[in-house]
Scaffold this active site. Structure first.
Site, PDB file in Angstrom:
ATOM      1  N   LYS A 105      -9.951  -3.297   5.084  1.00  0.00           N
ATOM      2  CA  LYS A 105     -10.054  -2.631   3.791  1.00  0.00           C
ATOM      3  C   LYS A 105     -11.166  -3.238   2.954  1.00  0.00           C
ATOM      4  O   LYS A 105     -11.405  -2.821   1.845  1.00  0.00           O
ATOM      5  CB  LYS A 105      -8.725  -2.733   3.063  1.00  0.00           C
ATOM      6  CG  LYS A 105      -7.641  -1.936   3.741  1.00  0.00           C
ATOM      7  CD  LYS A 105      -6.387  -1.897   2.894  1.00  0.00           C
ATOM      8  CE  LYS A 105      -5.301  -1.145   3.613  1.00  0.00           C
ATOM      9  NZ  LYS A 105      -4.910  -1.802   4.886  1.00  0.00           N
ATOM     10  N   HIS A 149       0.845  -1.196   0.000  1.00  0.00           N
ATOM     11  CA  HIS A 149       0.000   0.000   0.000  1.00  0.00           C
ATOM     12  C   HIS A 149       0.875   1.239   0.000  1.00  0.00           C
ATOM     13  O   HIS A 149       1.929   1.268   0.624  1.00  0.00           O
ATOM     14  CB  HIS A 149      -0.889   0.020   1.242  1.00  0.00           C
ATOM     15  CG  HIS A 149      -1.575  -1.287   1.491  1.00  0.00           C
ATOM     16  ND1 HIS A 149      -2.772  -1.602   0.926  1.00  0.00           N
ATOM     17  CD2 HIS A 149      -1.206  -2.374   2.216  1.00  0.00           C
ATOM     18  CE1 HIS A 149      -3.120  -2.823   1.301  1.00  0.00           C
ATOM     19  NE2 HIS A 149      -2.191  -3.312   2.094  1.00  0.00           N
ATOM     20  N   CYS A 196       1.823 -33.493  -9.315  1.00  0.00           N
ATOM     21  CA  CYS A 196       3.232 -33.371  -8.954  1.00  0.00           C
ATOM     22  C   CYS A 196       3.544 -33.716  -7.508  1.00  0.00           C
ATOM     23  O   CYS A 196       4.704 -33.865  -7.155  1.00  0.00           O
ATOM     24  CB  CYS A 196       3.772 -31.979  -9.294  1.00  0.00           C
ATOM     25  SG  CYS A 196       3.072 -30.668  -8.293  1.00  0.00           S
ATOM     26  N   CYS A 211      -3.988 -27.760 -10.873  1.00  0.00           N
ATOM     27  CA  CYS A 211      -4.257 -29.132 -10.411  1.00  0.00           C
ATOM     28  C   CYS A 211      -3.911 -29.291  -8.938  1.00  0.00           C
ATOM     29  O   CYS A 211      -4.140 -30.352  -8.359  1.00  0.00           O
ATOM     30  CB  CYS A 211      -3.559 -30.167 -11.283  1.00  0.00           C
ATOM     31  SG  CYS A 211      -1.925 -30.659 -10.732  1.00  0.00           S
TER      32      CYS A 211
END
Lengths: 482, 121, 422
Positions: free
Chosen positions: A251, A51, A445, A440
């Site tokens: 916020k 910010h 993996c 995925c």
């Protein structure tokens, strides 16, 4: 027993940035982190917005550190090899009431010294960000709002701290703290550390750590937030960060593109138990509604992950940071109540802590041999074809794809395993390499990552955990044969 | 007299077959099947359900490293003997090289069917 | 960087890619087959159950057996097989950029056959709330752990989704001595093949709970300790007060498959939002001339045999394209469909000889018939029968119908009981 000048409790972005800053001085420093990896608490459940300082209430510590911290990121990004993008942001308003709030925010931002804020309306909004909800009428545009990957930053700080002699103790929750003659004795599951000074960066547990040290002086409550991440191919890309009109203590639900190119929506803000980082259906619904308020339409079928985290709120501290020497125990320093904009403020907090320590008369002598840069790991997916080819020819492990969604190679995983602090969980590898972070979610993996890790660590695949302690993925071998 | 509803699993058509049983529990009328194989299946299913079993056994590679070899029964055999067959398969190690169709267990549990390798290894 | 020339490049070495490579070679093309894993066979290698081959080999084979037959056939050809090779990019002009341990290479192809298959939907996509602990995994990953890696990933399972992989895993886990507490299905009907409901659940006494879903994951010390399951209403929304806690250590997800078309999209191939696969014509050619698609990357199939048949067709058309043979010059017939038909493949027909249209219904329909219309006039009516979403249906349009079609045809399934038809 290990002797330290400084023991930092908590390896989130605060602990890591402070460790790195203190490693510029001739000090023996230890960081104790309860989780198996740095950046595992509030830091990881975060969008990574830098910010520009337009939001905090002027005059607060937050406002001061935010506006200083955000300016430090471009240089740090160069030195420490993490990604920093300046993409700008808009707070989006839909009616005259909103306009009044935007005017207040503009005023606040100017008081905080946030540069180039601009109140805009009509077509300009859509010129700046065509995806913005067509009903938007006004916006507060901040061109300097930046983006980082919060764990990438914390990891970069930690690795650079290690390069400068800091010791990291991971999977090391502090179970007891004793005041000794010349400091503190800190008990960890595997033994005890002695430190002259303690820096308490323990996130939502900073009050618990303070109490362990005999300083029952503040209480922390957890403000829970749900977040969701979209597939990189979700129809919208590279959006400017969009904020709604803020709520009193948050916020609101923000929509942004991350540095890695995913759309991220977050966070909700509901007070919950400190260790409750589960995601909630109501929260997810609120995120979707929030996103659809900011843009025309979010394709909810392209959500790839929902997650949640907690921000630390020091009770009775007006939502401000609580960074100060302990009122009760000499030699103990608190860096507590770090909520948004914690990431944006982190480098400034580290510098502020150094000033605070010096101010307390702690001798700090600068090192001559401080290494102020860190070489970024290779990100294979972002290299040119020629660079990829060259890299593979040097090391064939870069020619073996592990995570196909994010194009992560075995070479990158092995490289991550050889860094320090060393990642030892599947999630720690994910945070460093993005393996398993795609659409995925590790379906293809995870088993490959586990076998590479087991090989590098010289352990059985059954010992590899997902993230938290006890998060065993594989229980045993299925069959032994004869 | 009673009736039993079955799903024929001979082929993906998955016919709904209705079997009428007499008091002894023997099938007397079979309906709903689209082919003769369905009738045979229904009769068998009522008396002694038969299935092909598929599983894995440990495969010792030529490099000495263990992997899994997929195996199957050469034909369907009584479902009631599958649990015992699984137990046998748990304690077998096959040595590479193996060809698809190689027999891993001959005449398993005297059923007349073999356990065979499902692929080359 | 090395460059190679081929008539046809096939991407993916699973059932679709292997059949496509063999067929393209048979049709006289020079062929490269690119597979990212070290073995051919794709997902078939972990599908150790039987049920494959009834259509293509007239006998019931296991997944590895089905794969082995194609591996053997490929071995007898001179198709260039690139294993452990990942395709990074496919361009519009059919350059295939690949990487492997040797480096980056480029295959310049005259035609490309996309056969990359699909992936499983994940927890994130269906947004199951709760703890983010270990022990939540897709059925396919569990299948890999159990059938390939020899790992035991859990002891006590809950399965969400009654898709075929979920059902098959329920049986597999039971056979290996693990406990399956139940299969939970959001829809009011099962999503897998009927034979799998019988052979995988009924044989093992595993309950199937329809119109019920997992609404929360409850973790303890980093691992799943239980899940909360809740009944859903007709709108598939959880019903308050119907939740139940089911203790387990593992949640398996079998909640659908999605074609993997990231490479296709990169080549500019237009995708069908319903199938998540490419938009194709009756030659299975995508919106990019010379790029063809088949198998689960095109649309999710019910049976591997159907993948093989489709792949052969795509490959024959790709080989013809590579040889420069002219396409049929007839104007296109657009294929439309109406609910409950979810989609059709292809979306456009050029042939006037014969065309096969594959489709699925979105929900089960009893006693209904297929009606094919063109600009309002009925061209074809089928016999009344039932349709279920788990089965992929084929409608073969004969020449007579195609000749009569006026620029478009629409497939409908109309209830016979409704009486709205004469």
């Amino acid at each position: 027993m290990q002797q330290y000048d400084m023991i930092i409790i908590g390896g989130g972005i605060m602990g890591c940035s402070i460790a790195r800053e203190l490693s510029k001085y001739k000090l023996n420093i230890a960081v104790c982190e309860a989780a198996a990896d740095v950046a595992s608490g509030t830091t990881k459940a975060n969008g990574g917005l830098i910010h520009a300082g337009d939001d905090p209430v002027p005059g607060t510590l937050k406002a001061f550190l935010n506006s200083k911290g955000c300016l430090m990121y471009p240089v740090l990004s160069e030195k420490l090899g993490f990604r920093f993008l300046k993409r700008g942001s808009m707070v989006v308003g839909f009616n005259e009431d909103d306009l009044a709030v935007l005017k207040t925010l503009l005023e606040r931002g100017r008081l905080n010294g946030a540069p180039d804020l601009e109140l805009i309306s009509g077509g300009r909004i859509f010129e700046l960000e065509p995806e913005t909800n067509r009903k938007a009428k006004y916006a507060l545009y901040s061109p300097h709002t930046g983006l980082v990957d919060p764990f990438e930053v914390a990891i970069a700080f930690s690795e650079n701290a290690v390069a400068n002699g800091v010791h990291f103790y991971l999977s090391s929750p502090v179970t007891a703290i004793q005041k000794t003659e010349d400091g503190f004795a800190v008990t960890l599951p595997k033994g005890q550390l002695n430190g002259k000074y303690l820096i308490n960066c323990a996130g939502v547990h900073a009050d618990d750590v303070a109490r362990l040290a005999g300083a029952d002086e503040f209480t922390i409550q957890a403000r829970h937030g749900d977040l969701l991440v979209m597939d990189k191919n979700c129809g919208i890309k590279d959006v400017m960060t969009l904020y709604p009109i803020p709520k009193p203590d948050s916020k609101g639900v923000v929509l942004m593109s991350t540095v890695s190119g995913n759309i991220l929506v977050g966070s909700t803000a509901v007070m919950k138990e400190k260790d409750d980082v589960a995601s909630y259906r109501e929260g997810i619904d609120e995120l979707i509604a929030g996103a659809n308020n900011l843009i025309e339409k979010l394709d909810i079928h392209k959500v790839i992950r929902t997650f949640a985290g907690n921000r630390a709120v020091v009770v009775g501290n007006n939502n401000d940071f609580y960074i100060r020497p302990s009122r009760k125990v000499a030699g103990l320093f608190h860096v507590a109540g770090i909520q948004s904009p914690g990431i944006a403020s982190a480098p400034a907090v580290a510098a502020y802590v150094v000033q605070m320590l010096k101010g307390c008369g702690i001798p700090m002598e600068e090192k001559k041999n401080f290494i102020d840069t860190r070489k970024a790991p290779v990100d294979f997916s972002t290299l040119s074809t020629e660079e990829q080819d060259e890299l593979i020819r040097k090391n064939p492990a870069y020619g073996r794809i592990v995570c196909r969604c994010e194009c992560v190679t075995e070479g990158e995983i092995i490289d991550a395993m050889h860094r320090n602090p060393q990642p030892v969980t599947v999630d720690a590898i994910k945070r460093r390499t993005r393996a398993g972070m795609g659409r995925c979610q590790g379906g293809f993996c995870q088993q490959k990552v586990i076998s590479i890790m087991a090989k590098e660590l010289g352990c059985s695949p059954t010992e590899i955990e997902l993230g938290d302690k006890g998060s065993q993925i594989i229980y045993s071998k299925l069959k032994e044969g004869c | 007299m009673s009736t039993k509803e079955l799903i024929c699993t001979v082929c993906p058509n998955s016919c709904n077959v209705t079997v009428e049983l007499n008091k002894k529990g023997e099938p007397v009328k079979i309906a709903g099947n689209r082919c003769p194989r369905g009738e045979a299946f229904a009769k068998q299913e009522i008396t002694c359900p038969m299935r092909v079993i598929t599983s894995t056994v440990v495969l010792r590679g030529e490099d000495g490293r263990d992997a899994l070899l997929p195996v199957r029964s050469s034909d369907a055999f009584p479902l009631s003997k599958h649990a015992q067959t699984m137990e046998l398969l748990r304690h077998i190690t096959v040595r590479a090289p193996v060809k698809m169709g190689d027999v891993v267990i001959h005449n398993v549990l005297d059923t007349g069917v073999d356990i065979i390798a499902s692929r080359d290894s | 960087m090395n460059e190679f020339q081929f008539d046809v490049a096939v991407i993916g070495g699973g059932p679709a890619g292997m059949a496509a490579a063999i067929e393209a070679r048979k049709n006289g093309a020079s062929v490269a087959l690119v597979e990212r894993n070290p073995h051919l066979g794709g997902i078939l290698l972990q599908c150790i159950h039987s049920g494959f081959g009834l259509k293509c080999f007239k006998q019931e084979l296991t997944g590895p057996e089905y794969a082995q037959r194609f591996v053997n056939q490929l071995g007898e050809t001179d198709v260039t097989v690139l294993l452990s090779t990942m395709v990074l990019q496919i361009t519009k002009d059919k350059k295939v950029v690949c990487m492997n341990e040797k480096g980056i290479s480029v295959l310049n192809a005259k035609a490309v056959v996309l056969a990359m298959g699909c992936r499983e939907r994940t927890r994130g996509e269906i947004k199951i709330p709760g703890d983010r602990c270990a022990g939540v995994l897709t059925a396919g990953l569990a299948q890999h752990y159990i059938n390939i890696d020899n790992y035991c990933p859990g002891h006590r399972f809950v399965i969400l989704g009654s898709g075929d992989i979920g059902l098959i895993m329920a049986r597999r886990l039971s056979l290996e001595g693990m406990k399956v507490e139940g299969v939970y299905e959001l829809m009011p009907y099962p999503n897998g093949l009927k034979r799998n409901i019988k052979n995988c659940l009924e044989d093992f006494g595993i309950p199937l709970h329809l119109s019920t879903t997992v609404t929360r994951v409850i973790g303890e010390k980093g691992r799943v300790a239980a899940v909360e399951v809740t009944k859903v209403d007709e709108k598939l929304q959880p019903v308050d007060g119907t939740s139940k806690i089911v203790p387990c250590d593992t949640l398996l997800l079998s909640v659908g498959l999605v074609p993997e078309n990231e490479l296709s999209a990169g080549a500019g191939v237009k995708l069908n939002p319903r199938t998540h696969g490419a938009v194709v014509n009756d030659s299975l050619e995508t919106s990019v001339p010379g790029i063809f698609a088949c198998g689960n990357v095109l649309h999710v199939h019910d049976l591997a045999d159907n993948v093989t048949v489709e792949a052969r067709h795509a490959a024959a058309c790709a080989a013809a394209f590579a040889k420069g043979e002219q396409k049929e010059s007839n104007p296109a017939i657009t294929v439309n469909c109406e609910d409950p038909i979810g989609y059709t493949v292809p979306s456009e027909i050029y042939s006037r000889e014969k065309a096969s249209v594959l489709f699925r219904v979105r929900r089960p329909v009893e006693n209904a018939r297929m009606v094919v219309t063109s600009e309002g006039s009925i061209l074809l009516q089928g016999r009344p029968r039932s349709y279920i979403p788990s089965t992929m249906e084929e409608l073969v349009l004969p020449s007579a119908v195609l000749q009569k079609a006026d620029g478009e045809i629409t497939l409908k399934i109309e209830s016979v009981l409704g009486g709205e038809n004469p």
